[in-house]
Design a protein around this motif. Structure first.
Motif: not given
Ligand code: MG
Length: 413
Positions: A251-264
């Protein structure tokens, strides 16, 4: 034939098939509805079919009622009116069909020489209206017709595990249902066969042949499978679930991801496992590698295994300052644990600074090392947001990722 009725054979007890959950296969749930319910849908909404009767085992009345109830909401009044009360099947398929034909004849009037009847196995829910139409069109006075498909495989005659000969397949077809006949003819032949003590016929075309009635083979469909084993049921379930399958059960599966980090304030930051000298760093509990975090979530998403925060809670001090490599490596391990493999991954980094291009190849190489994946299966891209939003104001970096994973179908929860 201007009037067509249908007999659906659902009286079998599924002794040959591994029954699923103790249910005969025609009552097994397929993507939430019994097989019989799906088969009934096809026939009851067919515009040319006048009456439908289902042959059931006497013990299955409750199951039959449930199957009908599962479909009835989708039928209009006409479709509901076409369904006759169920009839009780006999000890064999042949006896059941005779019982169904008698029921149809009583309802329709067997002397009506314009009547045709279709006989269909309840365990073939994927029959199409096109196949039904071809059978109906081919029924003529003195002539029956069945759906069938030419054999594609080479046939071998085998004795004690050794091939004795190759059998010419040129003229061989696999019989399916529906099988259609002039009602008066097939009823007479069924009655005669029963009276003569013949109980060995496994389909209605065989009775027609025995009686000398011509039967045409019209084009069936490879989709029109008979659900016989639990493996057939599982394959049908996957088909109805709309999952992408290759032919060998992967079976072929697909996933997505998202992330944010702020500058320091800082002097370097991590992106895709590569440390980049910069006038700022990224703030986070771990090394704040926003790209690897998005990618880790994409892989976890593809195998439906939670997210990075669930497996590595920021509240847990042991992940403070952790290299995000280990998060990604853990996601890769979870894929392998299921017998799966990652087909490709793709990361998009959204930022004004730093420039990603000069580091792209190093990033692809590092992801490849962590996941054990060749560079040709790894995409790393970057874009600005044209000065808009938090990334445009240089407040932080966002990353999106996707992952494609193949899993053996048995590993599905
Ligand atoms: Mg993060």
């Amino acid at each position: 034939m201007s009037a067509i009725d249908a007999v659906i054979v659902a009286a079998g007890r599924g002794t040959r098939a591994a029954t699923v959950g103790g249910l005969p296969k025609q009552y097994v749930g397929l993507a939430g509805r019994p097989v019989l319910s799906r088969t009934l849908d096809v026939f009851l909404v067919h515009p040319r079919i006048r009456h439908v009767v289902v042959l059931i085992h006497p013990d299955d009345r409750g199951r039959y009622d449930s199957a009908v109830a599962a479909s009835r909401a989708g039928w209009d009044a006409n479709a509901s009116a076409r369904l006759l009360p169920p009839a009780t099947g006999g000890a064999t398929r042949q006896a059941s069909v005779l019982s169904g034909l008698e029921t149809i004849a009583a309802a329709a009037g067997v002397d009506d020489s314009c009547c045709g009847v279709l006989i269909h196995d309840a365990a073939r829910p994927f029959v199409s209206h096109e196949v039904i139409d071809r059978v109906i069109e081919a029924i003529a006075p003195g002539t029956g017709a069945i759906a069938a498909v030419p054999l594609a495989d080479t046939l071998k005659r085998v004795d004690s595990g050794v091939i004795v000969e190759t059998v010419a397949r040129d003229a061989l077809w696999r019989a399916q249902t529906p099988q259609g006949f002039p009602l008066a003819d097939i009823l007479t032949h069924h009655r005669n066969a029963a009276a003569a003590g013949h109980a060995e016929f496994t389909d209605d075309a065989a009775i027609a042949e025995w009686a000398g009635l011509a039967v045409r083979a019209v084009e069936g469909s490879v989709e029109n499978v008979k659900l016989t084993t639990s493996a057939d049921i599982a394959a049908a379930e996957r088909k109805l679930s709309g999952v992408v399958m290759t032919t060998n059960g992967i079976e072929v599966r697909h996933g997505t991801g998202f992330d944010v980090h702020k500058f320091a304030p800082g002097t370097s930051l991590w992106l895709c496992g590569v440390e980049i000298a910069h006038e700022a760093t990224l703030l986070g509990h771990s090394d704040a590698d926003v790209a690897l975090h998005a990618l880790t979530d994409a892989i976890l998403g593809a195998i439906s295994d939670g997210d990075i925060g669930q497996h590595f809670p920021p509240s847990d001090p042991q992940w403070k300052g952790a290299a995000s490599d280990l998060f990604l490596a853990d996601a890769g391990r979870r894929v392998r644990e299921r017998g799966g493999s990652i087909t490709n991954v793709d990361v998009t980094i959204l930022c004004e600074v730093p420039k990603i291009g000069p580091h792209r190849e190093a990033m692809r190489a590092r992801i490849g090392e962590i996941l054990g994946l060749e560079a040709g299966r790894i995409g790393v891209k970057a874009t600005t947001t044209e000065g808009l939003g938090f990334t445009g104001r240089r407040e932080g970096i966002a990353a999106m990722a996707s992952a494609t994973v193949t899993l053996p179908s048995r590993s599905l929860a």
